[in-house]
Write a protein that holds these residues in place. Structure first.
Motif, PDB file in Angstrom:
ATOM      1  N   ASP A 115      -4.487   7.989 -10.624  1.00  0.00           N
ATOM      2  CA  ASP A 115      -5.484   7.638  -9.614  1.00  0.00           C
ATOM      3  C   ASP A 115      -5.455   6.129  -9.370  1.00  0.00           C
ATOM      4  OD1 ASP A 115      -7.772   7.184  -8.078  1.00  0.00           O
ATOM      5  OD2 ASP A 115      -8.984   8.634  -9.202  1.00  0.00           O
ATOM      6  N   LEU A 116      -5.248   5.733  -8.114  1.00  0.00           N
ATOM      7  CA  LEU A 116      -5.187   4.312  -7.791  1.00  0.00           C
ATOM      8  C   LEU A 116      -6.495   3.593  -8.091  1.00  0.00           C
ATOM      9  CD1 LEU A 116      -3.162   4.344  -4.442  1.00  0.00           C
ATOM     10  CD2 LEU A 116      -2.353   3.722  -6.729  1.00  0.00           C
ATOM     11  N   ALA A 156       1.150   6.986  -6.733  1.00  0.00           N
ATOM     12  CA  ALA A 156       0.045   7.910  -6.984  1.00  0.00           C
ATOM     13  C   ALA A 156       0.457   9.353  -6.728  1.00  0.00           C
ATOM     14  CB  ALA A 156      -1.151   7.526  -6.115  1.00  0.00           C
ATOM     15  N   ALA A 157       1.148   9.602  -5.629  1.00  0.00           N
ATOM     16  CA  ALA A 157       1.578  10.958  -5.308  1.00  0.00           C
ATOM     17  C   ALA A 157       2.596  11.478  -6.320  1.00  0.00           C
ATOM     18  CB  ALA A 157       2.170  10.995  -3.896  1.00  0.00           C
ATOM     19  N   ASP A 163       2.103   1.796  -3.508  1.00  0.00           N
ATOM     20  CA  ASP A 163       0.975   2.305  -4.298  1.00  0.00           C
ATOM     21  C   ASP A 163       0.793   3.807  -4.074  1.00  0.00           C
ATOM     22  OD1 ASP A 163      -0.152   0.411  -5.988  1.00  0.00           O
ATOM     23  OD2 ASP A 163      -1.516  -0.393  -4.487  1.00  0.00           O
ATOM     24  N   GLN A 164       0.789   4.206  -2.819  1.00  0.00           N
ATOM     25  CA  GLN A 164       0.569   5.615  -2.499  1.00  0.00           C
ATOM     26  C   GLN A 164       1.708   6.493  -3.013  1.00  0.00           C
ATOM     27  OE1 GLN A 164      -2.140   7.023  -1.321  1.00  0.00           O
ATOM     28  NE2 GLN A 164      -3.217   5.086  -0.996  1.00  0.00           N
ATOM     29  N   ARG A 165       2.920   5.985  -2.944  1.00  0.00           N
ATOM     30  CA  ARG A 165       4.064   6.740  -3.468  1.00  0.00           C
ATOM     31  C   ARG A 165       3.922   6.952  -4.972  1.00  0.00           C
ATOM     32  NH1 ARG A 165       8.881   5.593  -0.761  1.00  0.00           N
ATOM     33  NH2 ARG A 165      10.012   6.645  -2.441  1.00  0.00           N
ATOM     34  N   ALA A 176       0.831  -1.211   0.000  1.00  0.00           N
ATOM     35  CA  ALA A 176       0.000   0.000   0.000  1.00  0.00           C
ATOM     36  C   ALA A 176       0.862   1.257   0.000  1.00  0.00           C
ATOM     37  CB  ALA A 176      -0.932  -0.012   1.208  1.00  0.00           C
ATOM     38  N   ALA A 177       1.976   1.210   0.718  1.00  0.00           N
ATOM     39  CA  ALA A 177       2.863   2.372   0.758  1.00  0.00           C
ATOM     40  C   ALA A 177       3.467   2.651  -0.612  1.00  0.00           C
ATOM     41  CB  ALA A 177       3.961   2.152   1.801  1.00  0.00           C
ATOM     42  N   ARG A 180       0.368  11.404  -9.994  1.00  0.00           N
ATOM     43  CA  ARG A 180      -1.029  11.844 -10.004  1.00  0.00           C
ATOM     44  C   ARG A 180      -1.931  10.859 -10.744  1.00  0.00           C
ATOM     45  NH1 ARG A 180      -1.966  18.048 -11.288  1.00  0.00           N
ATOM     46  NH2 ARG A 180      -4.033  17.446 -10.477  1.00  0.00           N
ATOM     47  N   LYS A 196       2.968  -1.709 -12.111  1.00  0.00           N
ATOM     48  CA  LYS A 196       1.623  -1.173 -11.853  1.00  0.00           C
ATOM     49  C   LYS A 196       1.070  -0.639 -13.169  1.00  0.00           C
ATOM     50  CE  LYS A 196      -1.608   0.316  -8.872  1.00  0.00           C
ATOM     51  NZ  LYS A 196      -2.265  -0.534  -7.850  1.00  0.00           N
TER      52      LYS A 196
END
Length: 213
Positions: A95-96, A89-90, A85-87, A82-83, A93, A203
């Motif tokens: 969208d997950l 996305a940030a 994934d969030q990296r 999850a971490a 930009r 991803k």
């Protein structure tokens, strides 16, 4: 001119420190060294080693040696996954909600993924099967998790660009042309590992929210 969505992603990537855009009109390709730390990479490698299976093809072409790696379907609820994934996305930009579940791949000596594109071929038999819910693939984000003793480079054939595996290095590319059609110049070859092992995570993002169970 890229569409507004792709331009937003490009602008986000271009704003990141240390980003490199490969200078070519044929495709949109970015490289970022050190996106993940060695410790983060090691944690993902441990998960790949713990739950891997033979890699598969969306459209089997009759060549049993076309893709010989192993794949791990990474658990989005795992805090480590999850971490990452969030990296991503940030950073991009992207969208997950439009992202497929992250996958890890492991390549042993002699294993490869021959020249291929990540999008689904519109003329393929199973095109509707793979795109009916979330649509075509848009962007690919791939991260190398280790340095390979020999071999294992990614070759983008249309521009004759070789990218060497390096711990934490990220690649991001748009699988489409500016008009939204699939871009055949994104064809790339995960070259054979000649010594050691190679680990990556991938991803993929889609045109519509990921709606598969």
């Amino acid at each position: 001119m890229d569409n507004p969505f792709d331009q937003m992603v490009i602008d986000s990537l271009m704003s990141q420190p240390g980003i490199q855009r490969v200078p070519t009109p044929k495709l949109t390709l970015f490289v970022k060294r050190g996106f993940l730390s060695p410790d983060e990479c090691a944690a993902v490698i441990a998960r790949i080693d713990g739950n891997r299976r033979p890699s598969t093809l969306a459209n089997y072409n009759g060549d049993a040696a076309f893709r010989t790696s192993e794949t791990c379907d990474l658990d989005a609820d795992d805090p480590v996954v999850a971490a990452v994934d969030q990296r991503i996305a940030a950073f991009s930009r992207l969208d997950l909600a439009y992202g497929e579940p992250m996958q890890g791949q492991r390549y042993e000596v002699g294993q490869e993924f021959k020249a291929h594109t990540d999008y689904f071929e519109p003329q393929s038999v199973d095109y509707e099967k793979y795109t009916s819910v979330a649509g075509q693939r848009t962007w690919t984000v791939m991260i190398y998790l280790n340095e390979v003793e020999a071999g294992g480079s990614t070759r983008f054939k249309a521009i004759d660009k070789m990218v060497q595996p390096e711990t934490g290095k990220l690649l991001a590319w748009n699988n489409r042309r500016p008009d939204g059609s699939p871009n055949p110049s994104t064809i790339h070859h995960a070259m054979k590992v000649r010594a050691g092992q190679k680990y990556v995570v991938t991803k993929w993002f889609r045109e519509r929210p990921w709606g598969w169970a």
